[in-house]
Design a protein around this motif. Structure first.
Motif, PDB file in Angstrom:
ATOM      1  N   PRO A   1       0.790  -1.234   0.000  1.00 44.90           N
ATOM      2  CA  PRO A   1       0.000   0.000   0.000  1.00 44.90           C
ATOM      3  C   PRO A   1       0.822   1.285   0.000  1.00 44.90           C
ATOM      4  O   PRO A   1       0.242   2.368   0.066  1.00 44.90           O
ATOM      5  CB  PRO A   1      -0.811  -0.117   1.286  1.00 44.90           C
ATOM      6  CG  PRO A   1       0.056  -0.929   2.189  1.00 44.90           C
ATOM      7  CD  PRO A   1       0.836  -1.865   1.319  1.00 44.90           C
ATOM      8  N   GLY A   2       2.145   1.194  -0.028  1.00 41.25           N
ATOM      9  CA  GLY A   2       2.955   2.408  -0.035  1.00 41.25           C
ATOM     10  C   GLY A   2       3.782   2.543   1.220  1.00 41.25           C
ATOM     11  O   GLY A   2       3.661   1.752   2.162  1.00 41.25           O
ATOM     12  N   PRO A   3       4.626   3.576   1.291  1.00 38.99           N
ATOM     13  CA  PRO A   3       5.644   3.655   2.348  1.00 38.99           C
ATOM     14  C   PRO A   3       5.106   3.846   3.761  1.00 38.99           C
ATOM     15  O   PRO A   3       5.775   3.478   4.725  1.00 38.99           O
ATOM     16  CB  PRO A   3       6.498   4.860   1.927  1.00 38.99           C
ATOM     17  CG  PRO A   3       5.595   5.677   1.047  1.00 38.99           C
ATOM     18  CD  PRO A   3       4.726   4.692   0.338  1.00 38.99           C
ATOM     19  N   ASP A   4       3.938   4.418   3.933  1.00 40.83           N
ATOM     20  CA  ASP A   4       3.449   4.722   5.280  1.00 40.83           C
ATOM     21  C   ASP A   4       2.455   3.698   5.818  1.00 40.83           C
ATOM     22  O   ASP A   4       1.955   3.868   6.932  1.00 40.83           O
ATOM     23  CB  ASP A   4       2.799   6.115   5.293  1.00 40.83           C
ATOM     24  CG  ASP A   4       3.806   7.219   5.040  1.00 40.83           C
ATOM     25  OD1 ASP A   4       4.998   7.016   5.358  1.00 40.83           O
ATOM     26  OD2 ASP A   4       3.415   8.277   4.510  1.00 40.83           O
ATOM     27  N   PHE A   5       2.162   2.648   5.069  1.00 44.77           N
ATOM     28  CA  PHE A   5       1.176   1.656   5.477  1.00 44.77           C
ATOM     29  C   PHE A   5       1.754   0.260   5.323  1.00 44.77           C
ATOM     30  O   PHE A   5       2.600   0.018   4.447  1.00 44.77           O
ATOM     31  CB  PHE A   5      -0.097   1.781   4.626  1.00 44.77           C
ATOM     32  CG  PHE A   5      -0.872   3.045   4.859  1.00 44.77           C
ATOM     33  CD1 PHE A   5      -1.966   3.065   5.719  1.00 44.77           C
ATOM     34  CD2 PHE A   5      -0.515   4.230   4.224  1.00 44.77           C
ATOM     35  CE1 PHE A   5      -2.687   4.233   5.928  1.00 44.77           C
ATOM     36  CE2 PHE A   5      -1.226   5.402   4.429  1.00 44.77           C
ATOM     37  CZ  PHE A   5      -2.318   5.392   5.289  1.00 44.77           C
ATOM     38  N   VAL A   6       1.269  -0.668   6.158  1.00 42.60           N
ATOM     39  CA  VAL A   6       1.710  -2.054   6.058  1.00 42.60           C
ATOM     40  C   VAL A   6       0.596  -2.965   6.576  1.00 42.60           C
ATOM     41  O   VAL A   6      -0.160  -2.596   7.483  1.00 42.60           O
ATOM     42  CB  VAL A   6       3.022  -2.274   6.862  1.00 42.60           C
ATOM     43  CG1 VAL A   6       2.781  -2.179   8.366  1.00 42.60           C
ATOM     44  CG2 VAL A   6       3.674  -3.604   6.500  1.00 42.60           C
ATOM     45  N   TRP A   7       0.482  -4.153   5.973  1.00 45.07           N
ATOM     46  CA  TRP A   7      -0.462  -5.165   6.424  1.00 45.07           C
ATOM     47  C   TRP A   7       0.204  -6.033   7.495  1.00 45.07           C
ATOM     48  O   TRP A   7       1.357  -6.440   7.343  1.00 45.07           O
ATOM     49  CB  TRP A   7      -0.902  -6.060   5.272  1.00 45.07           C
ATOM     50  CG  TRP A   7      -1.762  -5.384   4.250  1.00 45.07           C
ATOM     51  CD1 TRP A   7      -1.369  -4.880   3.045  1.00 45.07           C
ATOM     52  CD2 TRP A   7      -3.170  -5.158   4.331  1.00 45.07           C
ATOM     53  NE1 TRP A   7      -2.434  -4.338   2.367  1.00 45.07           N
ATOM     54  CE2 TRP A   7      -3.563  -4.497   3.129  1.00 45.07           C
ATOM     55  CE3 TRP A   7      -4.150  -5.428   5.292  1.00 45.07           C
ATOM     56  CZ2 TRP A   7      -4.882  -4.127   2.881  1.00 45.07           C
ATOM     57  CZ3 TRP A   7      -5.466  -5.057   5.047  1.00 45.07           C
ATOM     58  CH2 TRP A   7      -5.816  -4.414   3.851  1.00 45.07           C
ATOM     59  N   MET A   8      -0.528  -6.334   8.564  1.00 46.53           N
ATOM     60  CA  MET A   8      -0.053  -7.283   9.569  1.00 46.53           C
ATOM     61  C   MET A   8      -1.248  -8.005  10.165  1.00 46.53           C
ATOM     62  O   MET A   8      -2.393  -7.532  10.066  1.00 46.53           O
ATOM     63  CB  MET A   8       0.772  -6.600  10.663  1.00 46.53           C
ATOM     64  CG  MET A   8       0.027  -5.594  11.514  1.00 46.53           C
ATOM     65  SD  MET A   8       1.059  -4.915  12.845  1.00 46.53           S
ATOM     66  CE  MET A   8       2.357  -4.102  11.929  1.00 46.53           C
ATOM     67  N   THR A   9      -1.005  -9.143  10.790  1.00 41.11           N
ATOM     68  CA  THR A   9      -2.098  -9.885  11.408  1.00 41.11           C
ATOM     69  C   THR A   9      -2.456  -9.254  12.750  1.00 41.11           C
ATOM     70  O   THR A   9      -1.630  -8.579  13.376  1.00 41.11           O
ATOM     71  CB  THR A   9      -1.709 -11.357  11.636  1.00 41.11           C
ATOM     72  OG1 THR A   9      -0.670 -11.416  12.629  1.00 41.11           O
ATOM     73  CG2 THR A   9      -1.232 -12.020  10.342  1.00 41.11           C
ATOM     74  N   PRO A  10      -3.690  -9.454  13.226  1.00 40.28           N
ATOM     75  CA  PRO A  10      -4.036  -8.957  14.564  1.00 40.28           C
ATOM     76  C   PRO A  10      -3.129  -9.518  15.651  1.00 40.28           C
ATOM     77  O   PRO A  10      -2.836  -8.831  16.633  1.00 40.28           O
ATOM     78  CB  PRO A  10      -5.490  -9.425  14.747  1.00 40.28           C
ATOM     79  CG  PRO A  10      -6.030  -9.525  13.355  1.00 40.28           C
ATOM     80  CD  PRO A  10      -4.875 -10.012  12.525  1.00 40.28           C
ATOM     81  N   GLU A  11      -2.658 -10.770  15.487  1.00 41.53           N
ATOM     82  CA  GLU A  11      -1.729 -11.334  16.481  1.00 41.53           C
ATOM     83  C   GLU A  11      -0.427 -10.559  16.500  1.00 41.53           C
ATOM     84  O   GLU A  11       0.148 -10.304  17.570  1.00 41.53           O
ATOM     85  CB  GLU A  11      -1.444 -12.811  16.173  1.00 41.53           C
ATOM     86  CG  GLU A  11      -2.629 -13.736  16.354  1.00 41.53           C
ATOM     87  CD  GLU A  11      -3.422 -13.913  15.065  1.00 41.53           C
ATOM     88  OE1 GLU A  11      -4.209 -14.870  15.003  1.00 41.53           O
ATOM     89  OE2 GLU A  11      -3.247 -13.117  14.122  1.00 41.53           O
ATOM     90  N   GLN A  12       0.082 -10.188  15.331  1.00 36.10           N
ATOM     91  CA  GLN A  12       1.313  -9.414  15.274  1.00 36.10           C
ATOM     92  C   GLN A  12       1.133  -8.045  15.908  1.00 36.10           C
ATOM     93  O   GLN A  12       1.994  -7.564  16.651  1.00 36.10           O
ATOM     94  CB  GLN A  12       1.777  -9.288  13.821  1.00 36.10           C
ATOM     95  CG  GLN A  12       2.281 -10.594  13.232  1.00 36.10           C
ATOM     96  CD  GLN A  12       2.526 -10.507  11.734  1.00 36.10           C
ATOM     97  OE1 GLN A  12       1.849  -9.761  11.013  1.00 36.10           O
ATOM     98  NE2 GLN A  12       3.475 -11.287  11.236  1.00 36.10           N
ATOM     99  N   LEU A  13       0.004  -7.408  15.636  1.00 33.90           N
ATOM    100  CA  LEU A  13      -0.259  -6.109  16.232  1.00 33.90           C
ATOM    101  C   LEU A  13      -0.376  -6.231  17.752  1.00 33.90           C
ATOM    102  O   LEU A  13       0.148  -5.394  18.501  1.00 33.90           O
ATOM    103  CB  LEU A  13      -1.538  -5.516  15.648  1.00 33.90           C
ATOM    104  CG  LEU A  13      -1.867  -4.076  16.061  1.00 33.90           C
ATOM    105  CD1 LEU A  13      -0.750  -3.116  15.684  1.00 33.90           C
ATOM    106  CD2 LEU A  13      -3.193  -3.640  15.435  1.00 33.90           C
TER     107      LEU A  13
END
Length: 436
Positions: free
Chosen positions: A399-411
């Motif tokens: 999604p670009g430099p300021d956003f990233v996908w992660m799992t709820p467990e990782q968060l």
């Protein structure tokens, strides 16, 4: 203990009837115990404790505006937000209290076992002792489940942190009248009710390990997903060192675009928030009467995650977000975090990314939609609409430099390490994990 959530509602209604509370808006220059400094315009308490309201000059290259000035709450001390947990019949129960806060829309909300600033629990106000505090101060009894310094709202506090704690006990701990033991399932049911479970309860529960239940409870999934944890930490660190944030405290009276008018501090266009005064009468608190300034938002905010499934695992889209009062340049925030009304007149390219898509999502894509209050001890009638929306085809995996996908467990794992996830994302994560 309650067998059914309906019994919780009955107890809550009884506590609302049993306590007398009154909050009256008043002029800042008439607040008992507070004064506007004649030289700076800053708001201060006569004791020199609690907090001040000052001005802040901000310089950064990572917001819609690169520089601005604003009022901000300065509260250097860290308080304790602590929840006591105990097993009954093999089921964990959490001790919550029906606590009055002057900024809550409905005044009484379900709060942690202990919710107190250092000034409060050291009794600067000469009031009553904070119940159950000894379970959270060393040398404490019980097993620490979660203990971390966590940020407060970076838009309204300067570098403010509170100690978030969950402590498990095996002792007999009788609940006082305003306290009750609730299961995680019951709390999950209550999270679906607007303005009932307060912000401090939600932020503390965001640090609860997945072994206690809720959705996304597989601790082994912390290193499964689109990115491994080491990659996410590297991405976060790179964003942190690549950003600039300069903060300089300035006299409140000199803040550009703001003025003292009719006994309150206002923005010249009526946007963002005002600083107002309140006189408070409250039964069930350490002191029964006091006055204080509060920040009053001009409109309701939106806090939202976009969510999607990648390789069979749910992922949320988080952003590296810099706030005026951020302690360490940035934290991980939700996909969208703003008050839409503040951006209504801006061109599309200056509006927060993904905001319009989140607001336009229909019910088939909306996983979660609930309104909750923010911290009622400092903010007057502050609400956010918490949303989780399935991402459409136009949202890429990169999604670009300021956003990233992660799992709820990782968060959740990053929450437990402290200092990386902002309070809005923590609150939304709790709703996503436990709201049923």
């Amino acid at each position: 203990m309650f067998r059914h959530t309906s019994e919780v509602h009955s107890w809550y209604a009884e506590r609302r009837s049993a306590q007398r509370h009154a909050v009256t808006l008043t002029r800042l220059d008439r607040l008992e115990g507070w004064s506007l400094d004649p030289a700076t315009g800053d708001l201060r308490h006569a004791s020199g404790r609690f907090f001040t309201v000052e001005g802040l000059q901000v310089e950064t290259g990572h917001r819609e505006a690169g520089s601005w000035q604003q009022p901000i709450i300065v509260q250097p001390e860290s308080g304790i937000l602590g929840i006591l947990v105990k097993e009954f019949g093999g089921v964990p129960h959490f001790l919550l209290q029906a606590k009055m806060e002057p900024g809550n829309i409905n005044l009484l909300q379900l709060s942690p076992t202990v919710q107190a600033t250092r000034s409060n629990f050291t009794r600067v106000h000469h009031g009553n002792a904070v119940p159950y505090l000894d379970h959270f101060l060393a040398p404490r009894r019980g097993r620490v489940v979660f203990d971390s310094l966590q940020s407060e709202q970076g838009s309204w506090f300067l570098r403010k942190r509170n100690r978030n704690m969950i402590v498990e006990t095996t002792e007999d701990v009788p609940p006082h009248d305003d306290f009750r033991w609730l299961t995680l399932e019951q709390i999950g049911d209550l999270l679906a009710v607007e303005n009932l479970v307060n912000m401090d309860t939600r932020t503390v529960l965001s640090g609860l390990p997945g072994t206690y239940g809720g959705r996304f409870g597989d601790a082994g999934a912390e290193d499964r997903g689109l990115h491994r944890m080491a990659e996410l930490l590297s991405w976060f660190t790179e964003a942190q060192v690549g950003r600039r944030l300069e903060q300089r405290r300035v006299p409140l009276a000199s803040v550009k675009g703001w003025s003292v008018d009719d006994g309150r501090v206002k923005h010249e266009e009526g946007l963002y928030f005002s600083v107002v005064g309140v006189d408070v009468e409250a039964e069930g608190r350490e002191v029964g009467r006091w006055s204080q300034p509060m920040l009053a938002p001009a409109s309701r905010g939106v806090v939202a995650f976009l969510i999607r499934t990648v390789d069979g695992l749910p992922h949320v889209l988080v952003q590296a977000r810099t706030e005026a009062g951020s302690r360490d340049v940035l934290e991980l925030g939700p996909t969208v975090q703003c008050a839409p009304e503040n951006h209504r007149r801006r061109p599309a390219e200056l509006r927060p990314r993904f905001l319009d898509g989140v607001l336009a999502a229909g019910p088939t894509r909306t996983v979660l939609d609930v309104v909750h209050s923010e911290e009622g001890g400092r903010f007057h009638h502050a609400e956010n609409r918490y949303l989780v929306v399935e991402a459409g085809d136009g949202v890429p995996l990169d999604p670009g430099p300021d956003f990233v996908w992660m799992t709820p467990e990782q968060l959740g794992a990053l929450v437990r390490h402290g200092g990386r996830v902002n309070v809005e994302a923590r609150n939304l994560l709790t709703c996503l994990r436990y709201l049923r």
